[in-house]
Design an enzyme around this catalytic site. Structure first.
Site, PDB file in Angstrom:
ATOM      1  N   PHE A 150      45.156  46.733  41.952  1.00 44.49           N
ATOM      2  CA  PHE A 150      43.494  46.195  41.684  1.00 44.49           C
ATOM      3  C   PHE A 150      42.850  46.277  42.787  1.00 44.49           C
ATOM      4  CE2 PHE A 150      41.288  42.034  42.149  1.00 44.49           C
ATOM      5  CZ  PHE A 150      42.717  41.067  43.137  1.00 44.49           C
ATOM      6  N   LYS A 151      43.106  45.990  44.387  1.00 43.65           N
ATOM      7  CA  LYS A 151      42.477  45.584  45.155  1.00 43.65           C
ATOM      8  C   LYS A 151      41.387  47.101  46.159  1.00 43.65           C
ATOM      9  CE  LYS A 151      44.756  41.556  47.079  1.00 43.65           C
ATOM     10  NZ  LYS A 151      45.428  41.053  45.320  1.00 43.65           N
ATOM     11  N   ASP A 152      42.185  47.865  44.917  1.00 43.26           N
ATOM     12  CA  ASP A 152      40.989  49.394  45.341  1.00 43.26           C
ATOM     13  C   ASP A 152      39.606  48.949  44.714  1.00 43.26           C
ATOM     14  OD1 ASP A 152      43.659  51.043  46.119  1.00 43.26           O
ATOM     15  OD2 ASP A 152      44.313  51.040  44.822  1.00 43.26           O
ATOM     16  N   LEU A 166      38.107  47.571  47.534  1.00 39.40           N
ATOM     17  CA  LEU A 166      38.464  48.128  48.520  1.00 39.40           C
ATOM     18  C   LEU A 166      38.638  49.497  48.530  1.00 39.40           C
ATOM     19  CD1 LEU A 166      41.198  45.778  49.294  1.00 39.40           C
ATOM     20  CD2 LEU A 166      38.881  46.192  50.947  1.00 39.40           C
TER      21      LEU A 166
END
Ligand SMILES: *Cc1c(COP(=O)(O)O)cnc(C)c1O
Length: 495
Positions: A111-113, A116
């Site tokens: 989920f960091k995408d 980011l």
């Protein structure tokens, strides 16, 4: 309405959104918070007809008020494009009565995408707006997923360099392989012999080191952060909770005004805080269920009002949540303290010197929207296996922590409101633990045989992010002791 940002540890000074994004952490060590949480100015019904990108714009424009419409739309459209393998960007999947919000369809399958993939654009735009001519050095500590997502986002972005520190023995093999195979001349990946908290503390120390900053400035560099302490990470995450609500509204699962609950597998408290911001903006969200693994410092905090990091750091199968110092909790502490920077500073100093603090009863009363729970290793594995056997849906270990906590919460309270579970990673990122949970026979299998088997049993195509690392050469093999982190940074920058 213009929204400015101030530090959680200082009442007076405010900066614009773009300045807050550039700085990352405030000079006094506090985190930037908006001076007010804006309310949505488009109806939920209208949002229900919009695409992900359009919803993101409606949220971002309210927080990032010094960016122009054209700048924001450019950032959004550059981030949420074909790098995601589904048009919806964040699809909802119903399984066993809950709605899994799949936040892992971006380039690095975590989920960091979601944040980011847009942060590099927000940051380079901010640099232009503020006539910042130096090269931006992104310094990042990772418990496994932020590192790769930040590397992918910043690789070969002109005017930036990125340095990532990860705990050498604290990430999954696939997570490590994803990072150490990263291409891009401006990227640098370093394993440290300590744990994630050590990495995060080391990074924060460099941010606070004025002498280092001065030498960097002379050499034409300035630091910024890709960690969720950067407000430019938090704000894009608010969008997917608004999006999830409006999808459930559009398909009739929710009626106008009806509340949904949200369950979030939590580490640094960024994702769940974004859900809280979505609620404060006017999204009908009921309970915010904070799920922890065996490092249940947040569960204990919600139960007792005492935050105490003095305990053993436990390595689990949900490594991205192996954290004892949840940085973003400071933003919530500040809010429940009635935006009292002095009180927040006092508590954070106590955390620094004694490893713990206790909030007042008045502050605790303001936490009524939150509830905490945790899942042991055995419970997490059982959650994966039972959901798979019941429905065929395979979830990753982090999501499974949340699923277990949600099931327990529902049993204990009878609260059966529609619930969205933040699904934070693809099961392919943690294949060994996921497959091991489903059947013990997989223990002896090789990493990529497990990948292919997962594809077969789940009926889900192997994501590109995994195909890429099957044969990719290792490009980074530096390992250093925690004390040497700064020396590594100086070496990479040629200081
Ligand atoms: C980072 C991460 C988390 C924790 O999110 P926070 O915003 O730090 O609370 C949970 N699951 C996965 C897979 C992650 O990568």
């Amino acid at each position: 309405m213009e929204i400015r940002y101030k530090s959680t540890r200082n009442e007076k000074d405010t900066v614009t959104a773009s300045q807050a994004i550039l700085q990352g952490l405030a000079k006094d060590g506090g985190l930037f918070v908006p001076t007010a949480i804006p309310t949505l100015d488009v109806s939920l019904d209208k949002l229900a007809t919009m695409s992900y990108q359009e919803v993101a714009y409606e949220v971002l424009k309210l927080f990032l008020t010094d960016y122009t419409e054209a700048e924001l739309k450019h950032c959004i459209n550059s981030a949420y494009d074909e790098k995601f393998d589904v048009k919806e960007i964040a699809p909802l999947k119903k399984a066993d009565g809950a709605y899994y919000l799949e936040l892992f369809h971006g380039a690095t399958i975590a989920f960091k995408d979601m944040a980011l993939s847009i942060l590099p654009h927000l940051l380079t735009t901010a640099a232009k707006k503020n006539q910042n001519e130096g090269e931006i050095v992104i310094l990042t500590a990772t418990s496994g997923d932020t590192g790769k997502a930040a590397l992918a986002g910043f690789a070969d972005v002109p005017g930036t360099r990125i340095i990532v520190f990860y705990p050498k023995n604290g990430v999954s093999r696939i997570q490590e392989k994803q990072m150490v195979t990263q291409k891009g001349a401006n990227t640098h990946v370093i394993g440290i012999t300590g744990n994630f908290d050590d990495a995060q503390t080391g990074v924060k120390q460099m941010f606070g080191n004025e002498e280092l900053k001065e030498r960097m400035a002379k050499a034409g560099f300035c630091f910024s952060s890709a960690n969720s302490i950067n407000i430019g990470r938090l704000v894009p995450q608010v969008a997917y909770y608004v999006y999830a609500y409006t999808r459930l509204l559009a398909d009739g699962t929710l009626k106008a005004g009806e509340e949904m609950n949200v369950t979030v597998p939590t580490g640094n408290f960024g994702n769940i805080l974004a859900a809280y911001y979505a609620k404060l903006m006017g999204t009908p969200i009921g309970k915010l269920i904070c799920a922890s693994n065996d490092n249940k410092v947040l569960y204990d905090f919600f139960e007792t009002g005492t935050y105490d990091r003095n305990r053993e750091f436990i390595l689990t199968t949900s490594p991205s949540m192996d954290i004892l110092i949840s940085s973003n909790l400071e933003r919530l502490i500040y809010m429940i303290a009635g935006c009292d920077a002095a009180k927040t500073t006092e508590l954070m100093n106590s955390l620094k010197t004694t490893g713990k603090y206790t909030i007042t009863d008045e502050m605790k009363a303001r936490l009524a929207d939150f509830t905490g729970g945790y899942s042991t290793e055995a419970q997490t594995a059982e959650a994966i296996k039972s959901l798979y056997e019941k429905t065929g849906y395979v979830m990753d270990t982090h999501t499974a922590v949340a699923a277990h906590v949600y099931n327990e919460y529902r049993k204990a309270t009878g609260d059966d409101r529609v619930t969205v579970i933040a699904s934070t990673a693809s099961p392919y990122k943690f294949t060994r633990s996921v497959m091991g949970a489903i059947d013990a026979k997989y223990e002896s299998w090789s990493d990529f045989d497990l990948v292919d088997e997962l594809s077969r049993i789940a009926g889900v195509k192997v994501p590109n992010a995994i195909e890429e690392i099957r044969t990719a050469p290792v490009l980074h093999n530096t390992v250093c002791e925690t004390e040497k982190m700064q020396a590594e940074v100086e070496k990479f920058l040629g200081l």
